[in-house]
Enzyme design. Structure first.
Site, mmCIF file in Angstrom:
data_model
loop_
_atom_site.group_PDB
_atom_site.id
_atom_site.type_symbol
_atom_site.label_atom_id
_atom_site.label_comp_id
_atom_site.label_asym_id
_atom_site.label_seq_id
_atom_site.Cartn_x
_atom_site.Cartn_y
_atom_site.Cartn_z
ATOM 1 N N HIS A 155 -7.035 6.752 -3.088
ATOM 2 C CA HIS A 155 -7.852 5.772 -2.368
ATOM 3 C C HIS A 155 -7.147 5.083 -1.197
ATOM 4 O O HIS A 155 -7.814 4.480 -0.342
ATOM 5 C CB HIS A 155 -8.368 4.702 -3.334
ATOM 6 C CG HIS A 155 -7.388 3.628 -3.650
ATOM 7 N ND1 HIS A 155 -6.321 3.811 -4.509
ATOM 8 C CD2 HIS A 155 -7.290 2.350 -3.206
ATOM 9 C CE1 HIS A 155 -5.628 2.701 -4.582
ATOM 10 N NE2 HIS A 155 -6.181 1.792 -3.798
ATOM 11 N N ASP A 156 -5.818 5.159 -1.114
ATOM 12 C CA ASP A 156 -5.106 4.527 0.016
ATOM 13 C C ASP A 156 -4.138 5.494 0.692
ATOM 14 O O ASP A 156 -3.151 5.063 1.304
ATOM 15 C CB ASP A 156 -4.347 3.284 -0.460
ATOM 16 C CG ASP A 156 -5.201 2.030 -0.436
ATOM 17 O OD1 ASP A 156 -6.099 1.960 0.411
ATOM 18 O OD2 ASP A 156 -4.987 1.137 -1.278
ATOM 19 N N HIS B 88 1.378 1.519 -5.799
ATOM 20 C CA HIS B 88 0.064 0.873 -5.883
ATOM 21 C C HIS B 88 -0.999 1.891 -6.310
ATOM 22 O O HIS B 88 -1.864 1.587 -7.133
ATOM 23 C CB HIS B 88 -0.301 0.269 -4.523
ATOM 24 C CG HIS B 88 -1.740 -0.123 -4.393
ATOM 25 N ND1 HIS B 88 -2.318 -1.143 -5.125
ATOM 26 C CD2 HIS B 88 -2.742 0.383 -3.607
ATOM 27 C CE1 HIS B 88 -3.600 -1.260 -4.802
ATOM 28 N NE2 HIS B 88 -3.882 -0.343 -3.887
ATOM 29 N N ASP C 61 -8.541 -1.604 -8.073
ATOM 30 C CA ASP C 61 -7.879 -1.869 -6.801
ATOM 31 C C ASP C 61 -7.399 -3.313 -6.680
ATOM 32 O O ASP C 61 -6.412 -3.589 -5.986
ATOM 33 C CB ASP C 61 -8.842 -1.538 -5.660
ATOM 34 C CG ASP C 61 -8.144 -1.420 -4.315
ATOM 35 O OD1 ASP C 61 -6.938 -1.116 -4.290
ATOM 36 O OD2 ASP C 61 -8.815 -1.607 -3.290
ATOM 37 N N HIS D 23 0.842 -1.206 0.000
ATOM 38 C CA HIS D 23 0.000 0.000 0.000
ATOM 39 C C HIS D 23 0.876 1.253 0.000
ATOM 40 O O HIS D 23 1.015 1.936 1.010
ATOM 41 C CB HIS D 23 -0.946 -0.005 1.199
ATOM 42 C CG HIS D 23 -2.062 -0.986 1.068
ATOM 43 N ND1 HIS D 23 -2.104 -2.179 1.758
ATOM 44 C CD2 HIS D 23 -3.179 -0.956 0.295
ATOM 45 C CE1 HIS D 23 -3.194 -2.835 1.431
ATOM 46 N NE2 HIS D 23 -3.871 -2.131 0.542
#
Length: 611
Positions: free
Chosen positions: A401-402, A365, A514, A361
């Site tokens: 998103h992360d 990524h 994802d 993560h």
């Protein structure tokens, strides 16, 4: 820290399983002859000492790559393993690997690279060149204790990749396995569908079976047909109050209507102009080349599933992200008055907000997911179903998103009652955190890429981003998959004029991006898989440290990575991509790649079970 390697892309560095078995000596460290290559005298002594303390007694150390080649050419001793420093004068570690792989007599010797560099792109480059593993200096005893077994295990993995490549060239021999695999995947998809079947789907299926009864009267048949038609409506779950609020026939005054709409959060408010259907509301993705040759090369590279994110360092990925946001077919910069300088600062700040020490993560990524979503929009033609503001939202969602992911999942946060778990009440903990941090960044004046939006557009985009990122919570995976599948099966199917339908599609595109690692070329997919496993093991170590029960597949002392990957592809990735391909047939390559990747890991799982 020891990183694990992906199966090597260099065919000369792979050996057949049978050859490996013939050349492999005993597992006893005393029987292993090791050649250490390092130009620093102190480093050589340390490495030799650590190896000897780990049980390896036949160790020879030399000071240069040239000296190593001379020793191997003399052939006085059969060396089973070469451990070489990466940075050396004259012949450095990479040059030595190439020279050894080019010689018939030494091409199959396992090679481990040694360096103090932690940059993952450097690790990946060493593995691409033909190294079998990569260890960080100074060398620790825990890292070399089982290095011999580890190297030969990875050799085994490479041999499987080689076998798979050979079998692809001999399609007749592979047909039976592929047909069996397809049958198994279809069976798993059926089991998955039944497992997540909603009550409405059960009712529809039951009524459809009853309606086939020829003994039923025409009146009953017509009544059943009317019920089935109603149940197939895409508005099935829309509350009646929402329709009432929108109706011109109700007796509500404007103030009461506004209050009810606000309290119950129904979408009765008018959509922003950018989400109203018109001739220029829908982006048109063109396949015609652009005039600028360099831009055209970049565009073609970004629109290819062959893009290798590990071939670039993180800084080099930033210009690619800019190109995605500035894509001429999307027209986002012009339509939403995005300041290019603020876009660049936004992306730079996003990159800084990812935890670089996370094996999985991390910013790489985030880029990988964004490029996958870009592929769904362009090469798979998903942009034809979305409006410009929605495309802007999905790109922001993908890259953010992360953000600030700590490398420890939601279950860990909840089980340890972390600060984040307390803030977000154990509900989609990390996903809520990522959303919050994304908008904090965009609120900074120098990073505000949303300042050109109207208030209505901003509220709509914020809703889209939050909804999309929250959907990446794997706890909601079954719900999202079932919802999308039900939508596609409903009467009329997907309707791009429906804002609700497009909202669901945004969720699915980001979710597919994802978990798209297994749809990449096999060598890239496998490397991502190992990075996931490394992060899992790190969490398992922390769980042990805190006296918690170790989560499934996160115990490095009970490794079963192959089984986990097969299960993940079968129960999560394949069903979701199967539904996506029904709407976007151009994404079918993903399913083909999934079959190839799953076959590879199924072979690995079978090997693990026989040990």
């Amino acid at each position: 820290m020891q990183t694990t390697s992906a199966p090597n892309a260099d065919a000369t560095a792979t050996v057949r399983a049978s050859d490996s078995e013939e050349r492999r000596p005993s597992w006893n460290p005393r029987d292993i002859n090791i050649l250490v290559v390092d130009d620093e005298a102190t480093a050589r002594k340390v490495i030799v000492r650590v190896l000897e303390r780990s049980g390896y007694h036949s160790v020879k150390a030399v000071a240069s790559g040239k000296e190593a080649l001379d020793v191997l050419d003399k052939n006085e001793t059969e060396y089973h393993l070469v451990m070489s420093d990466l940075h050396m004068p004259d012949i450095d570690g990479l040059d030595l690997v190439e020279k050894l792989r080019a010689r018939r007599a030494t091409r199959n010797i396992p090679i481990v690279m040694l360096s103090a560099t932690e940059e993952m792109s450097v690790v990946y480059k060493c593995l691409q060149k033909g190294a079998d593993d990569y260890l960080l200096k100074p060398i620790q005893m825990a890292a070399v204790k089982n290095i011999w077994q580890s190297v030969w295990r990875k050799r085994k993995e490479k041999s499987y990749a080689s076998q798979l490549s050979d079998e692809k060239d001999r399609r007749e021999q592979m047909d039976e396995e592929m047909l069996s695999l397809k049958s198994e995947i279809e069976k798993l998809k059926t089991e998955f569908t039944e497992a997540v079947e909603t009550p409405v789907q059960v009712i529809k299926r039951t009524l459809a079976e009853i309606s086939k009864d020829n003994s039923l009267t025409e009146e009953v048949q017509n009544a059943l047909s009317a019920i089935l038609k109603s149940l197939s409506s895409s508005d099935l779950y829309k509350p009646a109050l929402s329709k009432f609020l929108l109706s011109d026939d109700n007796s509500l005054d404007a103030q009461t209507r506004e209050w009810l709409t606000s309290e119950f959060k129904y979408e009765a408010a008018p959509a922003p102009d950018s989400l109203k259907s018109s001739s220029d509301a829908w982006p048109v993705v063109k396949e015609t080349p652009v005039c600028d040759e360099a831009s055209e090369r970049t565009r073609l590279l970004l629109r290819s599933w062959e893009f290798d994110v590990w071939s670039y360092d993180e800084q080099e990925l930033l210009p690619f992200l800019e190109e995605i946001f500035k894509d001429r077919d999307f027209e986002l910069v012009d339509k939403f008055k995005i300041d290019p300088a603020k876009l660049r600062q936004f992306l730079i700040q996003v990159k800084k907000s990812y935890v670089s020490s996370n094996p999985y993560h991390n910013f790489r990524h985030a880029f990988d997911v964004t490029q996958a979503c870009y592929l769904f929009l362009t090469s798979a033609k998903g942009a034809a179903y979305l409006m410009h503001l929605e495309i802007f939202a999905i790109l922001i969602s993908a890259v953010c998103h992360d953000i600030h992911h700590p490398g420890l999942n939601n279950n860990f946060q909840s089980n340890t009652s972390s600060d984040l778990a307390i803030v977000y009440n154990d509900k989609s903990i990390l996903e809520n955190y990522h959303c919050s941090e994304a908008f904090r960044i965009m609120r900074r004046p120098e990073c505000n890429i949303l300042e050109g939006l109207s208030k209505t557009e901003y509220r709509e985009l914020r809703k889209l981003v939050i909804n999309s990122i929250l959907a990446t919570d794997m706890a909601r995976h079954m719900e999202s998959t079932a919802k999308f599948s039900t939508l596609l099966e409903s009467e009329g199917g997907f309707n791009r004029e429906s804002q609700d339908h497009r909202l669901i599609l945004l969720e699915i595109i980001l979710k597919c991006g994802d978990i798209s690692n297994p749809t990449r070329p096999l060598r890239i997919a496998n490397y991502w898989s190992e990075m996931v496993q490394n992060e899992f093991y790190a969490q398992g170590d922390e769980e042990k440290k805190q006296g918690l029960q170790v989560s499934a597949f996160m115990d490095r002392d009970n490794a079963s990575a192959a089984k986990m990957t097969v299960g993940f592809i079968s129960f999560f990735v394949a069903p979701l991509f199967g539904s996506l391909v029904k709407l976007l047939p151009a994404a079918n390559l993903c399913l083909e790649r999934l079959e190839e990747t799953r076959l590879h890991w199924q072979m690995r799982a079978s090997e693990e079970e026989t040990k």
